[in-house]
Design a protein around this motif. Structure first.
Motif, PDB file in Angstrom:
ATOM      1  N   ALA A 138     -41.502  59.889 -15.322  1.00 43.62           N
ATOM      2  CA  ALA A 138     -40.144  60.010 -14.784  1.00 43.62           C
ATOM      3  C   ALA A 138     -39.261  58.830 -15.170  1.00 43.62           C
ATOM      4  CB  ALA A 138     -40.203  60.134 -13.266  1.00 43.62           C
ATOM      5  N   LEU A 139     -39.857  57.661 -15.267  1.00 43.21           N
ATOM      6  CA  LEU A 139     -39.108  56.443 -15.607  1.00 43.21           C
ATOM      7  C   LEU A 139     -39.554  55.960 -16.978  1.00 43.21           C
ATOM      8  CD1 LEU A 139     -39.211  54.494 -12.201  1.00 43.21           C
ATOM      9  CD2 LEU A 139     -37.233  55.636 -13.208  1.00 43.21           C
ATOM     10  N   LEU A 140     -38.854  56.383 -18.007  1.00 42.31           N
ATOM     11  CA  LEU A 140     -39.187  55.954 -19.364  1.00 42.31           C
ATOM     12  C   LEU A 140     -38.644  54.547 -19.599  1.00 42.31           C
ATOM     13  CD1 LEU A 140     -38.337  59.269 -21.251  1.00 42.31           C
ATOM     14  CD2 LEU A 140     -40.582  58.485 -20.425  1.00 42.31           C
ATOM     15  N   PRO A 141     -39.347  53.722 -20.362  1.00 41.22           N
ATOM     16  CA  PRO A 141     -38.911  52.327 -20.559  1.00 41.22           C
ATOM     17  C   PRO A 141     -37.490  52.228 -21.109  1.00 41.22           C
ATOM     18  CG  PRO A 141     -41.128  52.650 -21.411  1.00 41.22           C
ATOM     19  CD  PRO A 141     -40.603  54.016 -21.069  1.00 41.22           C
ATOM     20  N   GLY A 142     -36.694  51.366 -20.490  1.00 42.76           N
ATOM     21  CA  GLY A 142     -35.349  51.094 -20.977  1.00 42.76           C
ATOM     22  C   GLY A 142     -34.317  52.133 -20.619  1.00 42.76           C
ATOM     23  N   THR A 143     -34.739  53.190 -19.922  1.00 43.00           N
ATOM     24  CA  THR A 143     -33.784  54.215 -19.486  1.00 43.00           C
ATOM     25  C   THR A 143     -33.596  54.113 -17.981  1.00 43.00           C
ATOM     26  OG1 THR A 143     -35.500  55.899 -19.173  1.00 43.00           O
ATOM     27  CG2 THR A 143     -34.479  55.742 -21.351  1.00 43.00           C
ATOM     28  N   ASN A 163     -42.395  45.500 -13.255  1.00 40.10           N
ATOM     29  CA  ASN A 163     -41.629  45.818 -14.471  1.00 40.10           C
ATOM     30  C   ASN A 163     -40.495  46.794 -14.153  1.00 40.10           C
ATOM     31  OD1 ASN A 163     -43.711  44.348 -15.654  1.00 40.10           O
ATOM     32  ND2 ASN A 163     -43.782  45.618 -17.473  1.00 40.10           N
ATOM     33  N   LEU A 164     -39.754  46.465 -13.110  1.00 45.03           N
ATOM     34  CA  LEU A 164     -38.748  47.390 -12.596  1.00 45.03           C
ATOM     35  C   LEU A 164     -37.493  46.633 -12.186  1.00 45.03           C
ATOM     36  CD1 LEU A 164     -38.565  50.487 -11.809  1.00 45.03           C
ATOM     37  CD2 LEU A 164     -39.127  49.746  -9.481  1.00 45.03           C
ATOM     38  N   VAL A 165     -36.327  47.207 -12.537  1.00 44.42           N
ATOM     39  CA  VAL A 165     -35.045  46.686 -12.056  1.00 44.42           C
ATOM     40  C   VAL A 165     -34.460  47.699 -11.079  1.00 44.42           C
ATOM     41  CG1 VAL A 165     -32.746  45.858 -12.664  1.00 44.42           C
ATOM     42  CG2 VAL A 165     -34.644  45.496 -14.246  1.00 44.42           C
ATOM     43  N   VAL A 166     -34.084  47.207  -9.904  1.00 47.80           N
ATOM     44  CA  VAL A 166     -33.454  48.045  -8.882  1.00 47.80           C
ATOM     45  C   VAL A 166     -31.998  47.610  -8.755  1.00 47.80           C
ATOM     46  CG1 VAL A 166     -33.539  48.849  -6.493  1.00 47.80           C
ATOM     47  CG2 VAL A 166     -35.658  48.147  -7.655  1.00 47.80           C
ATOM     48  N   TYR A 167     -31.090  48.566  -8.882  1.00 50.98           N
ATOM     49  CA  TYR A 167     -29.658  48.274  -8.817  1.00 50.98           C
ATOM     50  C   TYR A 167     -29.053  48.914  -7.566  1.00 50.98           C
ATOM     51  CZ  TYR A 167     -30.354  48.012 -13.968  1.00 50.98           C
ATOM     52  OH  TYR A 167     -30.799  47.762 -15.250  1.00 50.98           O
ATOM     53  N   GLY A 168     -28.393  48.116  -6.757  1.00 57.26           N
ATOM     54  CA  GLY A 168     -27.548  48.664  -5.715  1.00 57.26           C
ATOM     55  C   GLY A 168     -26.180  48.899  -6.316  1.00 57.26           C
ATOM     56  N   GLY A 169     -25.757  50.152  -6.364  1.00 56.10           N
ATOM     57  CA  GLY A 169     -24.491  50.467  -7.007  1.00 56.10           C
ATOM     58  C   GLY A 169     -23.338  50.470  -6.023  1.00 56.10           C
ATOM     59  N   SER A 197     -39.299  42.850 -20.891  1.00 65.33           N
ATOM     60  CA  SER A 197     -38.231  42.023 -20.348  1.00 65.33           C
ATOM     61  C   SER A 197     -37.188  42.899 -19.656  1.00 65.33           C
ATOM     62  CB  SER A 197     -37.550  41.229 -21.473  1.00 65.33           C
ATOM     63  OG  SER A 197     -36.307  40.710 -21.056  1.00 65.33           O
ATOM     64  N   PRO A 198     -36.626  42.412 -18.553  1.00 60.67           N
ATOM     65  CA  PRO A 198     -35.562  43.181 -17.888  1.00 60.67           C
ATOM     66  C   PRO A 198     -34.318  43.345 -18.753  1.00 60.67           C
ATOM     67  CG  PRO A 198     -35.802  40.996 -16.893  1.00 60.67           C
ATOM     68  CD  PRO A 198     -36.973  41.186 -17.790  1.00 60.67           C
ATOM     69  N   PHE A 199     -34.219  42.560 -19.831  1.00 60.65           N
ATOM     70  CA  PHE A 199     -33.069  42.707 -20.719  1.00 60.65           C
ATOM     71  C   PHE A 199     -33.132  44.004 -21.530  1.00 60.65           C
ATOM     72  CE2 PHE A 199     -33.229  38.086 -20.006  1.00 60.65           C
ATOM     73  CZ  PHE A 199     -31.956  37.920 -19.492  1.00 60.65           C
ATOM     74  N   GLU A 200     -34.263  44.717 -21.433  1.00 55.62           N
ATOM     75  CA  GLU A 200     -34.347  46.050 -22.026  1.00 55.62           C
ATOM     76  C   GLU A 200     -33.503  47.048 -21.235  1.00 55.62           C
ATOM     77  OE1 GLU A 200     -38.517  47.050 -22.100  1.00 55.62           O
ATOM     78  OE2 GLU A 200     -39.042  45.059 -22.831  1.00 55.62           O
ATOM     79  N   CYS A 201     -33.154  46.678 -20.001  1.00 57.18           N
ATOM     80  CA  CYS A 201     -32.381  47.550 -19.113  1.00 57.18           C
ATOM     81  C   CYS A 201     -30.894  47.203 -19.177  1.00 57.18           C
ATOM     82  CB  CYS A 201     -32.886  47.409 -17.678  1.00 57.18           C
ATOM     83  SG  CYS A 201     -34.570  48.024 -17.444  1.00 57.18           S
ATOM     84  N   PRO A 202     -30.029  48.159 -18.874  1.00 55.38           N
ATOM     85  CA  PRO A 202     -28.587  47.881 -18.911  1.00 55.38           C
ATOM     86  C   PRO A 202     -28.164  46.970 -17.771  1.00 55.38           C
ATOM     87  CG  PRO A 202     -28.992  50.076 -18.058  1.00 55.38           C
ATOM     88  CD  PRO A 202     -30.316  49.567 -18.549  1.00 55.38           C
ATOM     89  N   ARG A 255     -24.930  54.694  -4.330  1.00 56.31           N
ATOM     90  CA  ARG A 255     -25.534  55.017  -5.613  1.00 56.31           C
ATOM     91  C   ARG A 255     -26.587  53.951  -5.929  1.00 56.31           C
ATOM     92  NH1 ARG A 255     -21.158  56.895  -8.370  1.00 56.31           N
ATOM     93  NH2 ARG A 255     -20.472  54.761  -8.773  1.00 56.31           N
ATOM     94  N   VAL A 256     -27.783  54.404  -6.307  1.00 54.15           N
ATOM     95  CA  VAL A 256     -28.912  53.509  -6.596  1.00 54.15           C
ATOM     96  C   VAL A 256     -29.468  53.862  -7.968  1.00 54.15           C
ATOM     97  CG1 VAL A 256     -31.215  52.756  -5.863  1.00 54.15           C
ATOM     98  CG2 VAL A 256     -29.457  53.273  -4.142  1.00 54.15           C
ATOM     99  N   HIS A 257     -29.713  52.838  -8.790  1.00 52.23           N
ATOM    100  CA  HIS A 257     -30.265  53.044 -10.134  1.00 52.23           C
ATOM    101  C   HIS A 257     -31.616  52.341 -10.245  1.00 52.23           C
ATOM    102  CE1 HIS A 257     -26.002  53.900 -11.209  1.00 52.23           C
ATOM    103  NE2 HIS A 257     -25.730  52.780 -10.566  1.00 52.23           N
ATOM    104  N   LEU A 258     -32.506  52.922 -11.022  1.00 51.73           N
ATOM    105  CA  LEU A 258     -33.796  52.304 -11.329  1.00 51.73           C
ATOM    106  C   LEU A 258     -33.988  52.273 -12.839  1.00 51.73           C
ATOM    107  CD1 LEU A 258     -36.222  54.056  -8.785  1.00 51.73           C
ATOM    108  CD2 LEU A 258     -34.978  51.915  -8.481  1.00 51.73           C
ATOM    109  N   CYS A 259     -34.572  51.187 -13.335  1.00 51.70           N
ATOM    110  CA  CYS A 259     -34.899  51.091 -14.759  1.00 51.70           C
ATOM    111  C   CYS A 259     -36.221  50.368 -14.929  1.00 51.70           C
ATOM    112  CB  CYS A 259     -33.796  50.347 -15.515  1.00 51.70           C
ATOM    113  SG  CYS A 259     -34.165  50.114 -17.280  1.00 51.70           S
ATOM    114  N   ARG A 260     -37.129  51.001 -15.674  1.00 52.69           N
ATOM    115  CA  ARG A 260     -38.419  50.357 -15.985  1.00 52.69           C
ATOM    116  C   ARG A 260     -38.319  49.653 -17.327  1.00 52.69           C
ATOM    117  NH1 ARG A 260     -43.569  52.120 -18.612  1.00 52.69           N
ATOM    118  NH2 ARG A 260     -42.857  54.282 -18.836  1.00 52.69           N
ATOM    119  N   PHE A 261     -38.979  48.489 -17.451  1.00 53.32           N
ATOM    120  CA  PHE A 261     -39.019  47.800 -18.733  1.00 53.32           C
ATOM    121  C   PHE A 261     -40.459  47.489 -19.116  1.00 53.32           C
ATOM    122  CE2 PHE A 261     -38.292  44.585 -15.424  1.00 53.32           C
ATOM    123  CZ  PHE A 261     -39.267  43.639 -15.688  1.00 53.32           C
ATOM    124  N   LYS A 262     -40.656  47.247 -20.400  1.00 55.15           N
ATOM    125  CA  LYS A 262     -42.006  46.916 -20.885  1.00 55.15           C
ATOM    126  C   LYS A 262     -42.268  45.419 -20.894  1.00 55.15           C
ATOM    127  CE  LYS A 262     -43.527  50.796 -23.743  1.00 55.15           C
ATOM    128  NZ  LYS A 262     -44.014  51.192 -25.093  1.00 55.15           N
TER     129      LYS A 262
END
Length: 525
Positions: free
Chosen positions: A384-389, A490-496, A514-519, A505-512
């Protein structure tokens, strides 16, 4: 005590008349009674613990009317403004009186210059625009005043953005300077044993505990300074960084702190080579002070790049927090849990199942069958959570409805997920202090609350482990329009943004790697 002369620049002949009076200046600087117990003078005293003040008797404001010149009108040249203003002011008050001041501030009429303020670093002159973000904002005045004293106090950063730190007047905050700044000014001292937390002071897998008063309370023993010489990058003069940590609470000079910083351990990083060289070396160099994260009470944060776990413990007195640090070599699991350190089962104040006066948390209401997850949010795994998406959800506060009000992350991308004891799942939900949750404290309210549970038991429900203790533990909370990196996941949680009444609005992004792989949050919102 600063002996300050404020010159209100007046250029009526070229269409830039002064719009602020000398009396208004006195009120802004000295308070409504002109006694220094309000206005800017009070902020100076509060932020510096009485070590940086205005000389009330010497303070003077004068209106200076004189001719414009091309450098002033075409390029807003500060040097031209000050030269002409000085020449015009000396006959008004006398050369001896003019020379008796230690510092000079020039108030620029509205519309003439594009900036809110500027100052010489170091120097004795500062310039302020007649605008809401200029002379009418105490934090702008303080920023320019502190520039004059040099000491490497440039601007404070956040997310790679100069001025981006809203925890300090040296960024864009309406609050006192941060720990890295007040220590440099000599206004504050570190906690006992907390000035040089290096490899000798922080042994791997062991914990150091400190009791830190909020910085507004006292300048004594109010911050920690970590010098992570255990890292290979610490031998690189450009990459090496030190950390400053302090508890900030929104009171007195810090009353304007936002919820991303207030009632939390604020963490800043600075260039270590310059920091370690002070005060003899790099005295006026920019250490590039940058806010990197904040830790709430009764939560923990893994700083993977530093091999360090920072724990916000319990409040032990009024606005005084217990803080723990633990260094690890390979994995944060070498360090104890917050529960072990605080010795507090029931330590979660977000739920009646801890010590809170609030409804149960997401992990509990879901288990009771009272709530359902957001659509597509029940099993957020590697598929469900592909890296960098990024996955985006709109979550109502749990008090509003039991439908689609939480997320459940099953981080099977982690190697530890194969270990039945170490594997953990995450539950996330928006909590707001209303109705059954009216008693939520500020560490939890109007934030995305994150809890972790034993994954083996959680995944086995309802057929297996039906009456077993998943050890539900609050680990952190994310404010609206902020982001949190959970390095261990390996997860970034965004409070939108709030999109409706108490609906976020809440966003999640997985990285491999570095968190810089995420927006960035800005890209998402």
């Amino acid at each position: 005590y600063q002996r300050l002369l404020v010159m209100v620049l007046d250029y009526p002949a070229c269409g830039f008349p002064a719009t602020i009076t000398e009396e208004e200046i006195r009120t802004l600087y000295l308070g409504p009674n002109g006694d220094g117990k309000g206005g800017l003078a009070e902020k100076y005293t509060q932020c510096s613990y009485g070590k940086f003040n205005l000389n009330i008797t010497a303070f003077r404001a004068v209106r200076v009317t004189h001719q414009c010149s091309p450098p002033i009108t075409t390029s807003c040249a500060a040097w031209a403004m000050s030269t002409k203003a000085d020449a015009a002011t000396k006959p008004l008050i006398g050369p001896a009186a003019f020379s008796s001041f230690s510092h000079y501030t020039y108030i620029v009429p509205p519309g003439l210059c594009p900036w809110s303020g500027l100052a010489y670093l170091p120097g004795r002159q500062a310039f302020l625009q007649t605008s809401a973000n200029g002379v009418y904002r105490w934090a702008t005045i303080m920023q320019e005043a502190l520039h004059n004293y040099g000491m490497g106090l440039y601007h404070s950063w956040q997310n790679g953005i100069e001025y981006g730190d809203y925890s300090t007047a040296m960024g864009r905050g309406n609050a006192c300077p941060n720990a890295a700044e007040i220590s440099r000014m000599g206004w504050a001292t570190p906690a006992v044993g907390g000035d040089q937390l290096n490899s000798s002071a922080l042994l791997p897998g062991t914990t150091k505990t400190f009791v830190l008063p909020a910085t507004y309370l006292t300048g004594s023993n109010n911050y920690l300074r970590v010098t992570p010489d255990w890292l290979s990058m610490y031998n690189d003069s450009k990459s090496a960084l030190n950390l400053y940590m302090a508890v900030r609470v929104a009171r007195e000079g810090d009353a304007g702190l936002g919820q991303s910083y207030a009632s939390k351990v604020n963490i800043h990083e600075v260039n270590a080579t310059m920091d370690n060289g002070l005060p003899n070396l790099y005295a006026n160099s920019d250490r590039k002070i940058q806010f990197i994260n904040a830790v709430s009470p009764m939560s923990q944060l893994t700083l993977d790049v530093y091999n360090l776990v920072v724990y916000g413990g319990s409040w032990v007195d009024t606005d005084t927090l217990r803080v723990h640090l633990c260094r690890f070599k390979n994995s944060p699991f070498e360090c104890p849990s917050l529960g072990d350190l605080e010795g507090i089962e029931y330590g979660d104040y977000s739920t009646a199942m801890g010590r809170g006066t609030a409804c149960p948390n997401a992990a509990e209401i879901s288990r009771m069958g009272w709530a359902t997850p957001a659509v597509g949010g029940d099993q957020l795994n590697s598929s469900a959570l592909l890296p960098g998406t990024t996955k985006t959800f709109v979550l109502p506060a749990t008090y509003l409805t039991g439908s689609n009000n939480y997320l459940r992350v099953t981080p099977d991308w982690l190697s530890m997920y194969n270990d039945s004891k170490s594997a953990l799942n995450l539950y996330m939900a928006v909590r707001v202090a209303r109705e059954g949750d009216a008693g939520l404290g500020q560490s939890y309210a109007s934030k995305v609350n994150i809890h972790e549970v034993n994954a083996t038991m959680d995944n086995g429900l309802p057929n297996l482990y039906a009456n077993s203790d998943r050890k539900i533990q609050f680990i952190n909370a994310v404010s609206p329009m902020s982001q949190l990196t959970l390095d261990v996941y390996n997860l970034v949680v965004y409070g939108g943004s709030w999109v409706d009444t108490d609906t976020l609005r809440v966003h999640l992004c997985r990285f491999k790697n570095s968190p810089f792989e995420c927006p960035s949050l800005g890209d998402l919102e």
